[in-house]
Design an enzyme around this catalytic site. Sequence first.
Site, PDB file in Angstrom:
ATOM      1  N   GLU A  24     -12.517  -3.012  12.118  1.00 48.25           N
ATOM      2  CA  GLU A  24     -12.585  -2.220  10.891  1.00 48.25           C
ATOM      3  C   GLU A  24     -13.704  -2.680   9.963  1.00 48.25           C
ATOM      4  OE1 GLU A  24      -8.887  -2.152   8.765  1.00 48.25           O
ATOM      5  OE2 GLU A  24      -9.737  -1.060   7.069  1.00 48.25           O
ATOM      6  N   ASP A  61      -7.881  -9.309   4.081  1.00 44.14           N
ATOM      7  CA  ASP A  61      -7.654  -8.198   4.989  1.00 44.14           C
ATOM      8  C   ASP A  61      -8.745  -8.127   6.056  1.00 44.14           C
ATOM      9  OD1 ASP A  61      -6.950  -5.859   6.163  1.00 44.14           O
ATOM     10  OD2 ASP A  61      -7.461  -4.562   4.488  1.00 44.14           O
ATOM     11  N   GLU A  71       0.828  -1.213   0.000  1.00 45.42           N
ATOM     12  CA  GLU A  71       0.000   0.000   0.000  1.00 45.42           C
ATOM     13  C   GLU A  71       0.864   1.265   0.000  1.00 45.42           C
ATOM     14  OE1 GLU A  71      -2.756  -0.700   3.290  1.00 45.42           O
ATOM     15  OE2 GLU A  71      -4.046  -1.845   1.941  1.00 45.42           O
TER      16      GLU A  71
HETATM   17  O1  GCW Z   1      -7.067  -3.057   6.291  1.00 52.11           O
HETATM   18  C1  GCW Z   1      -6.137  -2.199   5.786  1.00 52.11           C
HETATM   19  C2  GCW Z   1      -6.525  -0.920   6.410  1.00 52.11           C
HETATM   20  C3  GCW Z   1      -5.400   0.061   6.442  1.00 52.11           C
HETATM   21  C4  GCW Z   1      -4.210  -0.615   7.111  1.00 52.11           C
HETATM   22  C5  GCW Z   1      -3.824  -1.835   6.301  1.00 52.11           C
HETATM   23  C6  GCW Z   1      -2.692  -2.629   6.916  1.00 52.11           C
HETATM   24  C7  GCW Z   1      -2.522   0.326   8.501  1.00 52.11           C
HETATM   25  O2  GCW Z   1      -7.631  -0.402   5.731  1.00 52.11           O
HETATM   26  O3  GCW Z   1      -5.844   1.165   7.176  1.00 52.11           O
HETATM   27  O4  GCW Z   1      -3.116   0.252   7.232  1.00 52.11           O
HETATM   28  O5  GCW Z   1      -4.914  -2.707   6.229  1.00 52.11           O
HETATM   29  O6  GCW Z   1      -2.972  -3.606   7.600  1.00 52.11           O
HETATM   30  O7  GCW Z   1      -1.549  -2.269   6.717  1.00 52.11           O
END
Ligand code: GCW
Length: 605
Positions: A339, A311, A232
Amino acid sequence: MRYAWLPMLKKPVPDTLQRPLDAAKFEARQIADPVCFALEPALGEGYRIEKAGDGYTVAGGETGVLYGAYALIRALSCGEALPEGVQRPYYPLRMINCWDNMDGSIERGYAGRSLWFEGDAFHYDPARIRQLGRMLASVGINVLCVNNVNVHWPAQQLIGDLLPDLAAFAGILRPFGVRLMVSVDFSMPLQCGLDTADPLDSRVQAWWKQRADAVYAAVPDLAGFLVKADSEHRPGPNAYGRDHAQGANMLARALAPHGGALVWRAFVYNCLQDWRDHSVDRPCAAYETYMPLDGSFDDNVILQIKNGPYDFQVREPESPLFFGLRHTPMGLEFQLAQEYTGQQIDLYAMPPLWREVTDAIGKDTVRAIAAVSNLGRDENWFGHPFAALNLFAFGLFAWDPDGDPAALIRCWARMTYALTADQEAALTDLLLGSRAVYERYTAPLGLCWMVRPDKHYGPSPYGYEFQAWGTYNRADRDAVGVDRSGRGTGYACQYPPELAERYADPEKCPENLLLFFHRLPYGFVMRDGRTLIQRIYDDHFEGAQQAEAMARTLEALELPEPDRSEAARRMEKQLINAREWRDVINTFFHRFSGAADEKGRVIYP
Ligand code: GCW
């Protein structure tokens, strides 16, 4: 301010008792008296509790004796048998990852602002941090990663100019057996005058070595560094044509002389995917990246892997890396911050999930266990008063992964509220079943990502469909899902043969993962004879109905204030959310499939 699960003690610890052991003694003696404490350094984190006349003796190493005091409080207040013999934690590293930014915000935080950062600096109430330490020690959590894995300026300086502040903060938590970890930015040498961050460049290696030396001079017991790299948009070794073992080992070698661990996250995938391209499948990514590197990581590297390949979605299979890697030390990453699972508004108790995961992968497959924190500056630390359960149970689960999820929930309920036996059973059942209810009204059958982009709360079946994140349901008028068998993207083939075969066959695939692994027509007949589309409708209707039933149960609990009002207020929002999910998802599939609900319930056109 007390820590969340011990309001039952009559007196809070007076501020004069600043030594954690004195505080623990004070608390233990409210439950049982006399209690004697014996320091046996050789026991380390371990402890032993024995009945001695009218009272008890708690023996343990420096931290163990603290853990023992809290175990005694737990056993006595839950009416459970005392643990027999010496108790030691199953996982040596039991960590929370705090995604706290130095501006005071928390990435994916749902309980207010950071407890220790504000205005690009450390900023905290020491008494509250001591309460935090006590809370973590009371469930055996021994490492806290202090800053977000997305390292935003000036968090780089935590291992630079801000070291004295880091050291002071570490000093508050140290007596509670809580060591710090820091998330570091792989490209930091670039910001400090070097023209490269290439892990094979000797100047870069020397730079990190010198940094690590300085860090350990300030915080000698730092647990190590945590790194999100090439993920990311975070910098990483790939920019220099280096692989993740080369990147991780370079940092690990800087930490090794100090006994530090280098925790490297395996959350790596292409976040710039073209949705038109069906040949790339995000869940395949981590396995493709790390399997070829198995055996190339140094001993003090821990590869930290999220429980599923996507995720923290509502339902995912376990990451195939847990089955594939043989020669790489692994850590398991969960997320307590909800989340994708209700954001500490909707109820979602996690112990059943953790148990499912360790049962599936084998608890000894990993040597460390981490969870993204759900803490914040809210008066009750967690936003939802019941969200405290997830941190409480996580600590105890990391100590003993064989613990029964229902027993963990009951223990938390008993330590938090003075309920009648019926109410306690009702609260335990409510929480134990909360995950299944959430799954039903949001994303049954393993369908992921039908969530509002960015915020990740509420339904949006098309929200992630044409985006670059690799998150597609590919629904059309005939079918939904992605074929991940060998005929499709091949993701299922990343598992060992027996599991691969099970996942790849829609007749054998666990139903709760059916649409994770398969693309199926709406008329597909499920094992109980219902069609897929009917099952989607039924689950959403029933899930929303179960949420209504949860609201009634909650009301009948007559919790003490302020928890009662707070939980009720959040439950109102949960009900709105559940109805929204039900109606949006049902309408979405109804529009595509044209199939009527067999039971004639309302599906909006
Ligand atoms: O789930 C995603 C989240 C991001 C997060 C990323 C990760 C810290 O939306 O906010 O960043 O995973 O785990 O690195």
